[in-house]
Motif scaffolding. Structure first.
Motif, PDB file in Angstrom:
ATOM      1  N   MET A 142      30.854  31.195 -78.322  1.00 15.25           N
ATOM      2  CA  MET A 142      31.625  30.587 -79.409  1.00 15.25           C
ATOM      3  C   MET A 142      33.098  30.970 -79.312  1.00 15.25           C
ATOM      4  N   LEU A 143      33.396  32.190 -78.864  1.00 15.58           N
ATOM      5  CA  LEU A 143      34.791  32.599 -78.699  1.00 15.58           C
ATOM      6  C   LEU A 143      35.484  31.808 -77.594  1.00 15.58           C
ATOM      7  N   VAL A 144      34.730  31.375 -76.590  1.00 14.90           N
ATOM      8  CA  VAL A 144      35.310  30.534 -75.537  1.00 14.90           C
ATOM      9  C   VAL A 144      35.727  29.192 -76.120  1.00 14.90           C
ATOM     10  N   ALA A 145      34.853  28.599 -76.918  1.00 17.70           N
ATOM     11  CA  ALA A 145      35.091  27.256 -77.432  1.00 17.70           C
ATOM     12  C   ALA A 145      36.006  27.224 -78.657  1.00 17.70           C
ATOM     13  N   LEU A 146      36.227  28.377 -79.275  1.00 16.77           N
ATOM     14  CA  LEU A 146      37.055  28.412 -80.480  1.00 16.77           C
ATOM     15  C   LEU A 146      38.504  28.051 -80.154  1.00 16.77           C
ATOM     16  N   PRO A 147      39.088  27.129 -80.894  1.00 19.04           N
ATOM     17  CA  PRO A 147      40.498  26.812 -80.657  1.00 19.04           C
ATOM     18  C   PRO A 147      41.389  27.986 -81.054  1.00 19.04           C
ATOM     19  N   ARG A 148      42.470  28.113 -80.351  1.00 17.35           N
ATOM     20  CA  ARG A 148      43.380  29.226 -80.598  1.00 17.35           C
ATOM     21  C   ARG A 148      44.807  28.702 -80.602  1.00 17.35           C
ATOM     22  N   ARG A 149      45.595  29.200 -81.505  1.00 16.04           N
ATOM     23  CA  ARG A 149      46.992  28.778 -81.592  1.00 16.04           C
ATOM     24  C   ARG A 149      47.786  29.413 -80.452  1.00 16.04           C
ATOM     25  N   LEU A 150      48.527  28.579 -79.743  1.00 12.50           N
ATOM     26  CA  LEU A 150      49.369  29.041 -78.650  1.00 12.50           C
ATOM     27  C   LEU A 150      50.810  28.714 -78.996  1.00 12.50           C
TER      28      LEU A 150
END
Length: 142
Positions: free
Chosen positions: A84-92
């Protein structure tokens, strides 16, 4: 490796192929994470069905079943979290005109996703091994 001279058609096709692979790498990592998430969800059902926690069958007194079942549940849960951490979107946040910073951010993002996916795969394999151990312990009465 050719250093000098004009780019040939084969060179250009090879360079473009590598560029397309690089562009699609993040999507493939996320697709792998989603696959692990789906598999873990399904195998959780199998593991809980085998353990039948509500009825407390006699085979749950078997230490092999208890330890392998507990380890399997923990491994699948860890795999699920990592996937799930791989697929979680992250602000860049990067400067749009700084290609070096953008490239470093991309490498960091790709490395983080690849490491998390490797961890999810390892935990998934560990959980699957525990599930197999539980099933074999039940079938052979270990």
């Amino acid at each position: 490796m050719r250093i000098l001279g004009p780019e040939t058609t084969d060179d250009r096709e090879l360079r473009e192929w590598f560029e397309s692979q690089q562009r699609g790498n993040i999507e493939r990592l996320e697709a792998g994470a989603q696959t692990i998430t789906q598999l873990v969800t399904g195998l959780y059902g199998v593991l809980f069905a085998v353990l039948a926690l509500s009825d407390q069958p006699a085979y749950l007194q078997n230490p092999v079943v208890q330890w392998a079942g507990t380890a399997g549940i923990c491994a699948f849960f860890a795999s699920l979290i990592a996937a799930m951490l791989v697929a979680l979107p992250r602000r860049l946040s990067v400067q749009q005109d700084n290609l070096t910073e953008m490239q470093q951010m991309y490498r960091h993002l790709q490395g983080r996703k690849a490491n998390l996916l490797r961890a999810a795969q390892a935990m998934f394999l560990s959980g699957t091994a525990c599930l197999i151990t539980v099933i074999l312990a039940l079938l052979w009465g270990w």
